[in-house]
Design an enzyme around this catalytic site. Structure first.
Site, PDB file in Angstrom:
ATOM      1  N   SER A  89     -16.636  39.864  14.363  1.00  0.00           N
ATOM      2  CA  SER A  89     -16.612  38.425  14.614  1.00  0.00           C
ATOM      3  C   SER A  89     -15.226  37.806  14.663  1.00  0.00           C
ATOM      4  CB  SER A  89     -17.447  37.695  13.567  1.00  0.00           C
ATOM      5  OG  SER A  89     -18.819  37.845  13.852  1.00  0.00           O
ATOM      6  N   TYR A 195     -24.855  30.250  10.994  1.00  0.00           N
ATOM      7  CA  TYR A 195     -24.058  31.209  11.754  1.00  0.00           C
ATOM      8  C   TYR A 195     -24.951  31.919  12.768  1.00  0.00           C
ATOM      9  CZ  TYR A 195     -20.398  34.688  12.511  1.00  0.00           C
ATOM     10  OH  TYR A 195     -19.420  35.480  13.064  1.00  0.00           O
ATOM     11  N   SER A 196     -24.584  31.815  14.041  1.00  0.00           N
ATOM     12  CA  SER A 196     -25.386  32.425  15.099  1.00  0.00           C
ATOM     13  C   SER A 196     -24.477  33.092  16.117  1.00  0.00           C
ATOM     14  CB  SER A 196     -26.255  31.370  15.802  1.00  0.00           C
ATOM     15  OG  SER A 196     -26.916  31.946  16.922  1.00  0.00           O
ATOM     16  N   ASN A 197     -24.599  34.401  16.224  1.00  0.00           N
ATOM     17  CA  ASN A 197     -23.816  35.134  17.219  1.00  0.00           C
ATOM     18  C   ASN A 197     -24.139  34.683  18.634  1.00  0.00           C
ATOM     19  OD1 ASN A 197     -22.245  37.254  15.662  1.00  0.00           O
ATOM     20  ND2 ASN A 197     -24.297  37.555  14.845  1.00  0.00           N
ATOM     21  N   THR A 338     -13.647  36.577   9.237  1.00  0.00           N
ATOM     22  CA  THR A 338     -14.079  37.916   8.871  1.00  0.00           C
ATOM     23  C   THR A 338     -14.861  38.510  10.030  1.00  0.00           C
ATOM     24  OG1 THR A 338     -16.062  36.986   7.845  1.00  0.00           O
ATOM     25  CG2 THR A 338     -14.184  37.420   6.408  1.00  0.00           C
ATOM     26  N   GLY A 339     -15.072  39.809   9.986  1.00  0.00           N
ATOM     27  CA  GLY A 339     -15.825  40.442  11.061  1.00  0.00           C
ATOM     28  C   GLY A 339     -16.488  41.719  10.600  1.00  0.00           C
TER      29      GLY A 339
END
Length: 379
Positions: A89, A195-197, A338-339
């Site tokens: 992300s 949070y939505s990709n 962050t990812g």
């Protein structure tokens, strides 16, 4: 993108001592600044079960790098400070930067409705692009369902059997959006935060519509080349990670026990503009330092990027436009992201003036405390 074991925030994963990887002493170079807390946190992550860690910090004293643990549990090869890894992300900050540059050029407005650029595309089960703004995509207040939360998608791409069957599948942004649109929205646009990709999949589609080029092309042209980020790439459907790099490991389950699997190779189109990128720690430091230092965006757009919204249940973190503001226990604020993606957990954090940056990676996705590493460096 986040895998199901990776959380948004500064403390990324559940703690465990499930995998005992032999540790390699952290090694530092070229800095007179103190990084003892960072070293301690890196070693603690390996002791908790992370196979290996690579980290690089950049401040007024110079550049410091450290590694611990291994990059390959089979051979015992240590991690390298130059390792390239999947950043998940963290991709979102790059995507948001491009959209804010386009706004600065007068080519779009953050208050444009998604439907202006993608007419009829975001429709289904209550989703309606006519009521969602570009800004709401970038700060996760759109209410669009996160496609990675779909049970079928999770089974096929995050669980063990599904991952091994589908790890090399190619998925288009429209495929990913279609998964989300099978569900009702999480809430009305602007009514809350989640949070939505999917938001960033749609954001990548908007970039392509506005510019006539893919989001990957625009990121390369507008960010990677000007900053000389030679270790950073957008792989598209390429399944390997460029060298130098380490192996990536996962439990492929919502648990910190059980077998560990090598998940290094996969088709990152499952992440698309929500999380496909590859980089290394030095490049991420350079990117976030340039961004917060005002070298990528005019003051107005940088201010918009840093205008944050509350994240319920996470009092020390607020979300801007592809950028998180985290208040550490010592009172210091850092900006970054962050990812998480299969076998790879990464974080990048930078002081508000861009003069002190840290980026690091765990090559296991089920254990370790990213927050402790950030606290160690900045507190």
């Amino acid at each position: 993108m986040r895998v199901r074991t990776a959380l948004v925030g500064t403390t990324a994963l559940i703690l465990s001592a499930a995998l005992a990887a032999p540790a390699v002493a952290a090694t530092g170079t070229r800095s007179t600044g103190g990084h003892a807390g960072t070293r301690t946190a890196i070693d603690a992550a390996v002791a908790a079960g992370v196979p290996g860690v690579t980290a690089t910090a950049r401040d007024t004293h110079g550049t410091w790098s450290a590694t611990a643990g291994v990059g390959d549990t089979g051979t015992g090869t240590p991690r390298s400070a130059a390792d390239r890894y999947r950043v998940g992300s963290i991709t979102k900050t790059f995507v948001s930067t491009v959209l804010l540059q386009l706004e600065a050029e007068g080519r779009l407005s953050l208050d444009d409705k998604v439907d202006r650029w993608l007419p009829g595309v975001v429709r289904g089960h209550g989703h309606d692009g006519r009521g969602i703004t570009v800004r709401q995509l970038l700060n996760h207040t759109s209410g669009i369902y996160d496609y990675t939360s779909d049970a079928g998608f999770a089974r096929d791409h995050f669980a063990r059997d599904g991952f091994f069957e589908h790890r090399y599948d190619t998925l288009t942004p429209h495929d990913l959006l279609a998964v989300a649109l099978r569900h009702e929205p999480d809430f009305a646009p602007g009514a809350s935060w989640n949070y939505s990709n999917t938001n960033y999949v749609v954001a990548g589609m908007v970039i392509e519509k506005v510019t006539g080029h893919s989001y990957a092309t625009e990121i390369r042209r507008r960010v990677l080349r000007p900053l000389h980020l030679t270790a950073t790439s957008l792989p598209g459907t390429e399944v390997t990670v460029p060298r130098p790099g380490s192996r990536a490991y996962s439990k492929l389950a919502e648990t910190d026990t059980g077998p560990t699997y090598d998940v290094t190779t996969l088709n990152p189109s499952m992440a698309s503009s929500a999380g496909e990128m590859i980089s290394n720690s030095a490049d991420l430091d350079r990117f976030y330092s340039a961004l917060l230092g005002g070298k990528l965006l005019p003051p107005r757009q940088l201010k918009e990027m840093k205008t944050t919204v509350k994240i319920d249940g996470v009092p020390n973190v607020r979300y801007g436009l592809g950028l998180m503001d985290t208040k550490l226990t010592c009172g210091v604020h850092v900006w970054g992201h962050t990812g998480g993606i299969h076998g790879s957990v990464s974080a990048a954090a930078t002081t508000p003036d861009g003069r002190h940056s840290l980026a690091f990676n765990f090559n296991g996705d089920w254990t370790g405390d990213t927050g402790a590493v950030i606290e160690g460096e900045f507190c």
